[in-house]
Design a protein around this motif. Sequence first.
Motif, PDB file in Angstrom:
ATOM      1  N   SER A  27       0.679  -1.228   0.134  1.00  0.00           N
ATOM      2  CA  SER A  27      -0.072   0.044  -0.035  1.00  0.00           C
ATOM      3  C   SER A  27       0.875   1.294  -0.173  1.00  0.00           C
ATOM      4  CB  SER A  27      -0.943   0.105   1.153  1.00  0.00           C
ATOM      5  OG  SER A  27      -0.198  -0.191   2.654  1.00  0.00           O
ATOM      6  N   LYS A  59       4.707   1.470  -4.659  1.00  0.00           N
ATOM      7  CA  LYS A  59       4.396   0.216  -5.108  1.00  0.00           C
ATOM      8  C   LYS A  59       2.985   0.339  -5.652  1.00  0.00           C
ATOM      9  CE  LYS A  59       6.866  -1.854  -1.253  1.00  0.00           C
ATOM     10  NZ  LYS A  59       6.622  -2.280   0.027  1.00  0.00           N
ATOM     11  N   ARG A  60       2.172   1.109  -5.248  1.00  0.00           N
ATOM     12  CA  ARG A  60       0.930   1.387  -5.812  1.00  0.00           C
ATOM     13  C   ARG A  60       0.945   1.628  -7.355  1.00  0.00           C
ATOM     14  NH1 ARG A  60      -3.893   5.242  -3.802  1.00  0.00           N
ATOM     15  NH2 ARG A  60      -3.342   4.351  -1.721  1.00  0.00           N
ATOM     16  N   THR A  65      -0.635  -0.420 -10.293  1.00  0.00           N
ATOM     17  CA  THR A  65      -2.056   0.266 -11.255  1.00  0.00           C
ATOM     18  C   THR A  65      -1.487   0.693 -12.406  1.00  0.00           C
ATOM     19  OG1 THR A  65      -1.380   2.377 -10.114  1.00  0.00           O
ATOM     20  CG2 THR A  65      -3.027   0.858  -9.062  1.00  0.00           C
ATOM     21  N   PHE A  91      -6.506  -4.244   0.055  1.00  0.00           N
ATOM     22  CA  PHE A  91      -6.101  -3.093  -0.747  1.00  0.00           C
ATOM     23  C   PHE A  91      -5.691  -3.634  -2.254  1.00  0.00           C
ATOM     24  CE2 PHE A  91      -2.485  -0.481  -2.296  1.00  0.00           C
ATOM     25  CZ  PHE A  91      -3.159   0.764  -2.091  1.00  0.00           C
ATOM     26  N   THR A 127      -8.123  -1.812  -4.662  1.00  0.00           N
ATOM     27  CA  THR A 127      -7.384  -0.511  -5.207  1.00  0.00           C
ATOM     28  C   THR A 127      -6.305  -1.143  -6.115  1.00  0.00           C
ATOM     29  OG1 THR A 127      -7.632   0.248  -2.964  1.00  0.00           O
ATOM     30  CG2 THR A 127      -6.032   1.340  -4.378  1.00  0.00           C
ATOM     31  N   LEU A 128      -5.556  -2.067  -5.777  1.00  0.00           N
ATOM     32  CA  LEU A 128      -4.683  -2.348  -6.959  1.00  0.00           C
ATOM     33  C   LEU A 128      -5.218  -3.010  -8.133  1.00  0.00           C
ATOM     34  CD1 LEU A 128      -1.555  -3.113  -4.668  1.00  0.00           C
ATOM     35  CD2 LEU A 128      -1.987  -0.842  -5.737  1.00  0.00           C
TER      36      LEU A 128
END
Length: 374
Positions: A117, A121-122, A126, A147, A151-152
């Motif tokens: 997170s 890394k995000r 993404t 996450f 999110t990813l």
Amino acid sequence: MKILLLIPSVLKTQTDEAVAADRHPKMDYYALADRLEALGDQVDLYDYAALDADTNTLVKSARKAGRDAGMAMAGFVRRAAYDAVFTNGENLAIPLALLFKTVSRRPWHVTIGHRLSTGKKRLFFTSIKAHQQIDRIFLYAQTQYDFARQTLGVPGAALRLIPFHADDRFYRPLSNIPVIENQISSAGLEWRDYPTLIEAVSTMPDLSVKLAASSPWSKHQNETENRTLPPNVDARRYEYGDLRTLYGQSQFVVVPLYENDFQAGVTTILEAMAMGKAVIATRTTGQTDVLIDGETGLYVAPGDVAGWREAITRLREDDALRSRLAQAGRRWLEDNATLDRWADGIAGALHDGAAAQSQSEGALAGASHRTETN
């Protein structure tokens, strides 16, 4: 299957004798290698020492950007020799996945996702879709699983939520270590909120607090250094055998944490539970997967000095509660978080995935050959 384990540390060699003599816990990378070999696989381990000795030109060049970049390149240049590769953290998994994006064929790739997170890394997941080159990501915290999924955008089929581990044969209840009345302990450095704990116990002069304030992998500052500690607080480094003795001598173990969104503190929590000790920990966003408040341990809110005093006093005064939490914690660990269970899960993903991929590639090669001969 032939499997490569990329381990971002210097392997502790010649520990078999110490493990057999009950002087040292088994390292998880050796437990994983043993489990894979029991499945009939050939296993190679590559660590920082191997990296420093590597003469491959590409590896040496990548090494200039850092050890993790060098290890990722080492896995990449060896890809054709292995059916599967294991990266023990996203610090290796991400650069290796980016390298894998440049080729059409690669080995099965399994990794541990400790904390996905963070901002950098995000971006890799993404925007660059690094997860497309990672077949299984094992996560220790529900928050990190959610996450990654939400999110990813990592597909659920690639994610596995598993508990962390403790060597329950080494960390176990020991009747030959007498408990010292009014002594408690803590260990580790990763996201440790020792200042809050120290303030809480500073008004408990009859309580002896031992802090094993060290970690072989944490980059966090040791906040017990360059600080005047209360007379009842001692902080120093403990080796494995001494740490086990410290746990055994303690009435219970405490794990104060700063707010975070992953499983910081889990090693100490599980080692204490394995020793049959009640545990008090800070309930952070990420530290919710092991302790059940009032059943296998007690929680305190982040930064809550009064809450720490209350929880410590409660366990000191309630022998029955302390015993109940300790016994329930040991049972939970045996059912969920032993080193063997961890190794079985990771090894199964590596072995079965590599075998399936090898069969698929074999079928494709056979079809190609038949097409050419026709």
